[in-house]
Design a protein around this motif. Structure first.
Motif, PDB file in Angstrom:
ATOM      1  N   SER A 156       0.873  -1.403  -0.045  1.00 55.66           N
ATOM      2  CA  SER A 156      -0.023   0.056   0.072  1.00 55.66           C
ATOM      3  C   SER A 156       0.841   1.355  -0.093  1.00 55.66           C
ATOM      4  O   SER A 156       0.788   2.393   0.572  1.00 55.66           O
ATOM      5  CB  SER A 156      -1.044  -0.136   1.114  1.00 55.66           C
ATOM      6  N   TRP A 158       1.166   3.503  -2.208  1.00 53.49           N
ATOM      7  CA  TRP A 158       0.181   4.650  -2.845  1.00 53.49           C
ATOM      8  C   TRP A 158      -0.435   5.340  -1.626  1.00 53.49           C
ATOM      9  O   TRP A 158      -0.602   6.442  -1.730  1.00 53.49           O
ATOM     10  CB  TRP A 158      -0.967   4.233  -3.493  1.00 53.49           C
ATOM     11  N   ASP A 161       1.628   8.489  -0.602  1.00 51.70           N
ATOM     12  CA  ASP A 161       1.920   9.801  -1.738  1.00 51.70           C
ATOM     13  C   ASP A 161       0.550  10.432  -1.258  1.00 51.70           C
ATOM     14  O   ASP A 161       0.429  11.334  -2.046  1.00 51.70           O
ATOM     15  CB  ASP A 161       1.437   9.118  -3.111  1.00 51.70           C
ATOM     16  N   ARG A 162      -0.311  10.056  -0.291  1.00 50.93           N
ATOM     17  CA  ARG A 162      -1.419  10.887   0.096  1.00 50.93           C
ATOM     18  C   ARG A 162      -0.939  11.918   1.207  1.00 50.93           C
ATOM     19  O   ARG A 162      -0.089  11.746   2.156  1.00 50.93           O
ATOM     20  CB  ARG A 162      -2.763  10.173   0.787  1.00 50.93           C
TER      21      ARG A 162
END
Length: 360
Positions: A156, A158, A161-162
């Protein structure tokens, strides 16, 4: 049976609960609410709804609404739960109940004073393989339970990147690992001591985040039995066809079972024992559980748990996991965090005592 009317707060994850309510004979949809008005309009168009509000108080003031479904960002849950209780509403809140125990005492007091129900939506319990596993456990097909092994493993990265993953307090444990922890304490509800190891891999640290992304814990129950709980969140995986993202293995004196997610597969080896486990598949339920693109969201699990909530309420049974159970799970997780930081076993009772929390 009484039909319940739900107001949905938070329309990102709330997409699934709207679908669940609309497809249930035990529920009606009251109003929906989100600060993002464009998202409100999008959900109205998607689900054929007539109206919405961007003010939570409007929904709390609506006397036709029995239950508030809370699907807002995790750090807002405590405040939103308390407001709902004070408004005389029952609450269904997605996991995690809260991100820490800071507001636990205030919520216990509000729940006791108002007499309203708080239910924690631990969705993994309501996926079909987990439901079948629980049924077999309660029917005694495993014999005596010896040990539990759970994990949540997901690449996870990704998430990193938040923007919100870079805020103070970001934790892979509360966003992800809570699923595996909840399954473990479901079967061993008197965990008294935890010990764990964890590291923040280079994949996390190179983004300026120090939160451990790879963790292994032992959770010891009061009677000496224990669970192993594992999590890996920022490294390649074998893929769910080889190793399911979420897994729960029960080892008993007479048998063994393994349920997981996202595959609708359940393995058992009960009496008479075989050399190879039997595979049970529930692929006919795929479209019930996965109603949106790319097998995302949890609409089927949410429908299962709101219907269980409604049946229990109609029969005068407290739906579980309730507020106290949710708080105890968070106490286990706080002990896990302390163990990572201190490098020693930590008592759950000490965590509760330090917080002046009594769950008896």
């Amino acid at each position: 049976m009484k039909k319940f009317t739900m107001g949905v707060l938070g329309l990102g994850e709330g997409r699934s609960i709207i679908s669940a309510v609309q497809n249930s004979e035990l529920w009606e949809l009251g109003n929906i609410c989100d600060l993002n008005e464009e998202l409100c309009k999008e959900r109205c168009q998607e689900f054929g709804l007539d109206g919405y509000t961007t003010e939570y108080q409007n929904m709390l003031d609506d006397e036709s609404i029995d239950v508030i479904g809370i699907y807002t960002p995790d750090q807002l849950h405590a405040a939103h739960i308390k407001m709902a209780l004070e408004a005389g509403k029952h609450v269904i809140c997605t996991k995690p109940l809260m991100v820490d125990l800071d507001e636990a005492g205030a919520l216990l007091e509000a729940q006791k004073r108002t007499g309203k129900t708080v239910f924690v939506g631990q969705s993994s319990r309501y996926f079909e393989p987990a439901r079948r596993q629980r049924q077999d456990f309660e029917e005694g097909r495993l014999g005596g339970l010896i040990t539990v092994e759970t994990h949540y493993i997901s690449d996870s990265r990704w998430f990193l990147d938040r923007e919100w993953s870079h805020r103070k307090g970001f934790s892979w444990m509360y966003n992800f690992m809570i699923h595996a922890v909840d399954l473990a304490v479901w079967y061993l509800p008197e965990v008294e001591e935890v010990y764990g190891l964890g590291i923040a891999s280079e994949n996390t640290r190179e983004r300026g985040i120090q939160a451990p992304d790879t963790m292994k814990f032992l959770l010891k129950n009061k009677d000496g039995r224990f669970a192993g709980v594992n999590g890996v969140y920022a490294a390649p995986t074998l893929g769910s066809a080889v190793e399911q993202s979420i897994s729960c293995t029960l080892r008993g004196t007479k048998g063994i079972s393994r349920a997981g997610y996202p595959k609708l597969q359940y393995y058992t080896n009960f009496q008479p024992l075989q050399k190879t486990a039997q595979l049970h598949e529930y692929n006919e339920l795929h479209d019930y559980f996965f109603r949106f693109e790319a097998e995302t969201h949890h609409a089927g699990e949410y429908q299962n748990y709101i219907e269980q909530f409604a049946r229990d309420m109609n029969e005068g049974i407290t739906p579980k996991p309730d507020l106290k159970e949710g708080i105890r799970t968070l106490a286990v997780m706080e002990a896990m965090e302390q163990s990572l930081r201190l490098g020693i076993p930590v008592k759950v009772s000490q965590v509760l005592a330090d917080r002046n929390l009594c769950l008896d």
